[in-house]
Design a protein around this motif. Structure first.
Motif, PDB file in Angstrom:
ATOM      1  N   ILE A 421       0.791  -1.094  -0.298  1.00 52.14           N
ATOM      2  CA  ILE A 421       0.204  -0.353  -0.045  1.00 52.14           C
ATOM      3  C   ILE A 421       0.761   1.524   0.126  1.00 52.14           C
ATOM      4  O   ILE A 421       1.884   1.118   0.665  1.00 52.14           O
ATOM      5  N   ASN A 422       0.621   1.907  -1.381  1.00 52.09           N
ATOM      6  CA  ASN A 422       1.169   2.951  -0.819  1.00 52.09           C
ATOM      7  C   ASN A 422       1.221   4.247  -0.102  1.00 52.09           C
ATOM      8  O   ASN A 422       0.500   3.916   1.089  1.00 52.09           O
ATOM      9  N   ASP A 423       2.065   5.419   0.281  1.00 53.58           N
ATOM     10  CA  ASP A 423       1.925   5.954   1.384  1.00 53.58           C
ATOM     11  C   ASP A 423       0.844   6.646   2.277  1.00 53.58           C
ATOM     12  O   ASP A 423       0.084   6.679   2.769  1.00 53.58           O
ATOM     13  N   SER A 424       0.293   7.397   1.333  1.00 59.20           N
ATOM     14  CA  SER A 424      -1.353   8.313   1.463  1.00 59.20           C
ATOM     15  C   SER A 424      -2.455   7.212   1.452  1.00 59.20           C
ATOM     16  O   SER A 424      -2.992   7.210   3.148  1.00 59.20           O
ATOM     17  N   GLN A 455       9.421   0.462   9.140  1.00 56.40           N
ATOM     18  CA  GLN A 455      10.253   1.195   7.600  1.00 56.40           C
ATOM     19  C   GLN A 455       9.998   2.405   7.027  1.00 56.40           C
ATOM     20  O   GLN A 455      10.586   2.902   5.825  1.00 56.40           O
ATOM     21  N   LYS A 456       8.761   2.776   7.445  1.00 50.18           N
ATOM     22  CA  LYS A 456       8.969   4.483   6.092  1.00 50.18           C
ATOM     23  C   LYS A 456       9.292   5.791   7.583  1.00 50.18           C
ATOM     24  O   LYS A 456       9.318   5.153   8.819  1.00 50.18           O
ATOM     25  N   GLY A 457       8.986   7.026   6.742  1.00 47.90           N
ATOM     26  CA  GLY A 457       9.433   8.308   6.837  1.00 47.90           C
ATOM     27  C   GLY A 457       8.284   8.293   8.801  1.00 47.90           C
ATOM     28  O   GLY A 457       7.787   7.744   8.892  1.00 47.90           O
ATOM     29  N   GLU A 474      -3.454   1.040  29.019  1.00 44.25           N
ATOM     30  CA  GLU A 474      -2.552   1.599  28.481  1.00 44.25           C
ATOM     31  C   GLU A 474      -1.019   0.012  28.424  1.00 44.25           C
ATOM     32  O   GLU A 474      -0.308   0.195  27.669  1.00 44.25           O
ATOM     33  N   SER A 475      -1.715  -1.148  28.125  1.00 43.75           N
ATOM     34  CA  SER A 475      -0.836  -2.082  28.154  1.00 43.75           C
ATOM     35  C   SER A 475      -1.004  -2.444  26.641  1.00 43.75           C
ATOM     36  O   SER A 475       0.261  -2.999  26.231  1.00 43.75           O
ATOM     37  N   HIS A 476      -2.413  -2.208  26.286  1.00 46.99           N
ATOM     38  CA  HIS A 476      -2.585  -2.307  24.604  1.00 46.99           C
ATOM     39  C   HIS A 476      -1.359  -1.248  23.779  1.00 46.99           C
ATOM     40  O   HIS A 476      -1.156  -1.524  22.972  1.00 46.99           O
ATOM     41  N   TYR A 477      -1.831   0.201  24.696  1.00 43.80           N
ATOM     42  CA  TYR A 477      -1.438   1.449  24.456  1.00 43.80           C
ATOM     43  C   TYR A 477       0.482   0.297  23.780  1.00 43.80           C
ATOM     44  O   TYR A 477       0.602   0.869  22.513  1.00 43.80           O
ATOM     45  N   GLY A 478       0.892   0.386  24.705  1.00 40.76           N
ATOM     46  CA  GLY A 478       2.141   0.238  25.195  1.00 40.76           C
ATOM     47  C   GLY A 478       2.760  -1.407  23.771  1.00 40.76           C
ATOM     48  O   GLY A 478       3.878  -0.865  22.957  1.00 40.76           O
ATOM     49  N   ARG A 479       1.893  -2.048  24.004  1.00 37.39           N
ATOM     50  CA  ARG A 479       2.818  -3.027  22.559  1.00 37.39           C
ATOM     51  C   ARG A 479       1.677  -2.187  21.665  1.00 37.39           C
ATOM     52  O   ARG A 479       3.457  -2.758  20.732  1.00 37.39           O
ATOM     53  N   ALA A 480       1.335  -1.940  20.572  1.00 40.30           N
ATOM     54  CA  ALA A 480       0.958  -1.222  19.504  1.00 40.30           C
ATOM     55  C   ALA A 480       2.827  -0.292  19.220  1.00 40.30           C
ATOM     56  O   ALA A 480       3.160  -0.058  18.985  1.00 40.30           O
ATOM     57  N   ILE A 481       2.889   0.868  20.735  1.00 41.14           N
ATOM     58  CA  ILE A 481       3.677   1.942  20.831  1.00 41.14           C
ATOM     59  C   ILE A 481       4.939   1.127  20.140  1.00 41.14           C
ATOM     60  O   ILE A 481       6.128   1.308  19.887  1.00 41.14           O
ATOM     61  N   ARG A 482       5.354   0.070  20.835  1.00 43.44           N
ATOM     62  CA  ARG A 482       6.792  -0.692  21.438  1.00 43.44           C
ATOM     63  C   ARG A 482       6.931  -0.717  20.293  1.00 43.44           C
ATOM     64  O   ARG A 482       8.217  -1.577  19.690  1.00 43.44           O
ATOM     65  N   ALA A 483       5.977  -1.440  18.937  1.00 48.31           N
ATOM     66  CA  ALA A 483       6.169  -2.585  18.561  1.00 48.31           C
ATOM     67  C   ALA A 483       6.786  -1.364  17.157  1.00 48.31           C
ATOM     68  O   ALA A 483       7.648  -2.062  16.052  1.00 48.31           O
ATOM     69  N   ILE A 484       6.904  -0.497  17.233  1.00 50.17           N
ATOM     70  CA  ILE A 484       7.443   0.708  15.950  1.00 50.17           C
ATOM     71  C   ILE A 484       8.849   1.141  15.752  1.00 50.17           C
ATOM     72  O   ILE A 484       9.705   2.245  15.778  1.00 50.17           O
ATOM     73  N   GLN A 485       9.625   0.799  17.433  1.00 50.82           N
ATOM     74  CA  GLN A 485      10.612   1.663  17.611  1.00 50.82           C
ATOM     75  C   GLN A 485      11.529   0.985  17.890  1.00 50.82           C
ATOM     76  O   GLN A 485      11.912  -0.202  17.936  1.00 50.82           O
TER      77      GLN A 485
END
Length: 485
Positions: A421-424, A455-457, A474-485
Motif C-alpha cells: 500500500i502506498n504511503d498516502s 520502515q517508513k518516514g 495502557e498495556s495494549h497501547y504500550g504493545r502497539a507503540i513499542r512495535a515501531i520503536q
C-alpha cells in the motif's frame, strides 16, 4: 308536456331494446359454450360432449375405425373393437352401437329411447347427420381423415378442418398427425399460428410445441414463429418446458435467443424463470450480448436463492466481459439475503475485475450487506484476490466502517497489512483503525502494520502514533507503540 312524454316513451323503448340485445348476446354466448371430457383407459376411449344447447352426446369406442370417404358412415372396425354413439336433444335419446362379427362384417344397431329401430334407412340417415359432429369432437378416424385431407389439399386443408373443431384435445391430436407429414416451412409457420391463436389450453399448446421441436426449429422463420407461439402460453410451467425444449433441441440463432429471453421475462415463477436461464447456460454457447441479456433477465427474479443460482452460473461463462459487470451488479443489488449476495460477490471476485467494476462492487457490498461476517468476508476476498488501486481502497475503507464487529473489522485490516500500500493510502488505513472500539482489536490491527510503519518516514509513523492514541488500555497501547520503536 305531450312532447316530454313522447321523449320518455322513446327512452324507455331504447332501454328495452338494449336489454333484449344484451339478453340475446348472453344466450348466444351460453349456446357457444361447450365442454369435452376425454377418458382413455386400456385402449377404450370415452368422450362426452356438452355443448350448452341441450344437444349433448357421448362416444365410446375401441379398436381401429374406418370411415367412408364422405365421413358419413363407418365401414369397418378392427376385430374386438366397437363404437357406441349416444345423443340426447330436448328429451329425445338416440343410440347407435356397432361391432364386427366373427367374419368382420359390421353389426349395426339403432335405438330411439329404449326401443331398437331399423338401422337402414333410419339409423343410417341419423348416423350421416351426426357423424361429422362426432368426428370433430373426437379422435375417431383421425389418421384416416388427416391422410385424406392432406392428399387433397395439403396442410391448409387439415388446418381448415382444425378450425371447425372445438376441443383443444382433438385439435392438438390432428396437428400432431399433420406434423408427421413432410411439411414446408410455410406449413410449419401456419401450424404455429394456429397453436398460438386457436388452441387455448396451455397443456396442449406445450404438447404440440414439444412434439417435434427439431422440425419447428429447422429454419430462422419457423424458429421465430415457434418462439412467438411459446409466448402465448400462460402457464409458467408449460412455457418454461417449451423454452427449455427449444434450447436443448434447436440450433437457435443469437437473434432468436434474444426473443427467447424476452419471453422468459414474462414468466412470473422465479423457479421456472431460473430453470430456463440455467438451461440456456448449460446447453448454449452464448454471445456476450446474450449473456448480458440473460443477466438482465435475472434482475426480475425475486427469489434470492434462484437469482444467486443464475448469477453464479453466469460467472462461469467465458463471454461475461468487463463491459457486462455493470449489468451484473445491477442484478445483484436486488438481492436481500446477505448470504446470497456475499456468495455471488465471492464468485465474482475469483475473476479479474477491472478497477471501475471493483469500485462498484465494494460500494454495493458496503451499502447492501448488513451482516458483519458476510461483509468482512467479501472485503477480505477483494483484498486477497484483486489488485486494489487508490480508488478501490477508498471504497473498501468506507465499507469497513460499516462493520460493527471489532473482531471482523480487525480481520479486514490484518488482511490489508499483507498488501503493498502506498504511503498516502496507508495513512488512510491507519486513520480508519480508530473506528475499532475494542482496545485489544485496535492494537491487533495496528500491530499487523507495525513492520511496514517501522520502515517508513515520520509522516507514516505520526499517523500510526495518532491511531494508537485512541487506545485507552495502557498495556495494549504500550504493545502497539513499542512495535515501531
Amino acid at each position: 308536456m305531450h312532447h316530454l312524454s313522447k321523449i320518455l316513451v322513446q327512452f324507455i323503448l331504447h332501454v328495452i331494446l338494449l336489454l333484449l340485445c344484451l339478453g340475446s348476446m348472453e344466450l348466444q354466448a351460453q349456446n357457444r359454450k361447450s365442454s369435452t371430457n376425454v377418458n382413455i383407459n386400456n385402449g377404450k376411449t370415452t368422450i362426452t360432449v356438452k355443448n350448452g344447447r341441450g344437444n349433448n352426446f357421448s362416444l365410446e369406442f375401441e379398436g381401429d375405425i374406418t370411415l367412408s370417404d364422405d365421413d358419413k358412415d363407418i365401414i369397418a372396425i378392427s376385430r374386438g373393437g366397437y363404437v357406441e354413439i349416444k345423443k340426447s336433444a330436448f328429451g329425445s335419446r338416440r343410440r347407435i352401437f356397432m361391432e364386427p362379427d366373427n367374419s368382420g362384417r359390421l353389426i349395426k344397431k339403432y335405438y330411439i329411447g329404449s326401443s331398437e329401430k331399423s338401422f337402414d334407412p333410419e339409423g343410417k340417415k341419423w348416423l350421416a347427420e351426426i357423424l361429422p359432429e362426432v368426428l370433430r369432437s373426437s379422435t375417431i378416424g383421425s389418421k384416416q381423415r388427416v391422410d385424406r385431407m392432406y392428399a387433397r389439399g395439403g396442410a391448409n386443408a387439415v388446418l381448415r378442418e382444425v378450425g371447425y373443431i372445438d376441443s383443444d384435445f382433438v385439435k392438438s391430436h390432428y396437428i400432431k398427425l399433420l406434423l408427421n407429414k413432410k411439411l414446408k416451412n410455410s406449413d410449419l409457420i401456419a401450424i404455429l399460428d394456429v397453436v398460438g391463436e386457436d388452441i387455448h389450453s396451455d397443456h396442449h399448446q406445450a404438447q404440440i410445441l414439444k412434439h417435434n421441436t427439431k422440425v419447428f426449429l429447422s429454419s430462422d422463420a419457423t424458429t421465430s414463429a415457434y418462439i412467438m407461439a411459446a409466448g402465448e402460453i400462460n402457464s409458467d410451467h408449460h412455457k418454461a418446458e417449451v423454452l427449455k425444449s427449444s434450447i436443448r433441441d434447436g440450433a437457435i440463432s443469437g437473434g432468436q435467443m434474444k426473443a427467447l429471453f424476452a419471453i422468459t421475462e414474462d414468466i412470473n415463477s422465479d423457479h421456472h424463470k431460473a430453470s430456463v436461464l440455467l438451461e440456456a447456460m448449460k446447453n448454449r454457447s452464448l454471445s456476450p450480448e446474450n449473456i448480458n441479456l440473460l443477466v438482465a433477465t435475472s434482475r426480475d427474479i425475486n427469489s434470492d436463492h434462484h437469482k444467486a443460482q443464475v448469477l453464479k452460473k453466469a460467472l462461469q461463462l467465458p463471454g461475461l466481459s468487463e463491459s457486462g459487470y455493470t449489468t451484473f451488479l445491477r442484478s445483484v443489488e436486488n438481492i436481500n439475503s446477505d448470504h446470497h449476495i456475499a456468495s455471488v460477490f465471492t464468485e465474482l471476485l475469483k475473476k479479474r475485475v477491472d478497477g471501475a467494476s471493483l469500485s462498484d462492487l465494494l460500494q454495493l457490498a458496503g451499502s447492501s450487506i448488513n451482516s458483519d461476517y458476510h461483509l468482512s468476508s467479501v472485503l477480505k476476498k477483494a483484498v486477497q484476490q484483486q489488485e486494489l488501486n487508490d480508488q478501490n481502497l477508498k471504497y473498501l475503507l468506507s465499507a469497513v466502517k460499516r462493520v460493527n464487529s471489532d473482531v471482523h473489522m480487525a480481520s479486514v485490516f490484518k488482511e490489508l497489512s499483507k498488501q503493498n500500500i502506498n504511503d498516502s493510502s496507508l495513512v488512510s488505513v491507519l486513520e480508519t483503525t480508530k473506528g475499532i472500539s475494542s482496545d485489544h482489536h485496535q492494537a491487533e490491527a495496528l500491530l499487523a502494520f507495525a513492520s511496514k510503519v517501522k520502515q517508513k518516514g515520520s509522516t507514516i509513523k505520526d499517523a500510526y502514533r495518532e491511531a494508537c492514541g485512541h487506545i485507552s488500555s495502557e498495556s495494549h497501547y504500550g504493545r502497539a507503540i513499542r512495535a515501531i520503536q
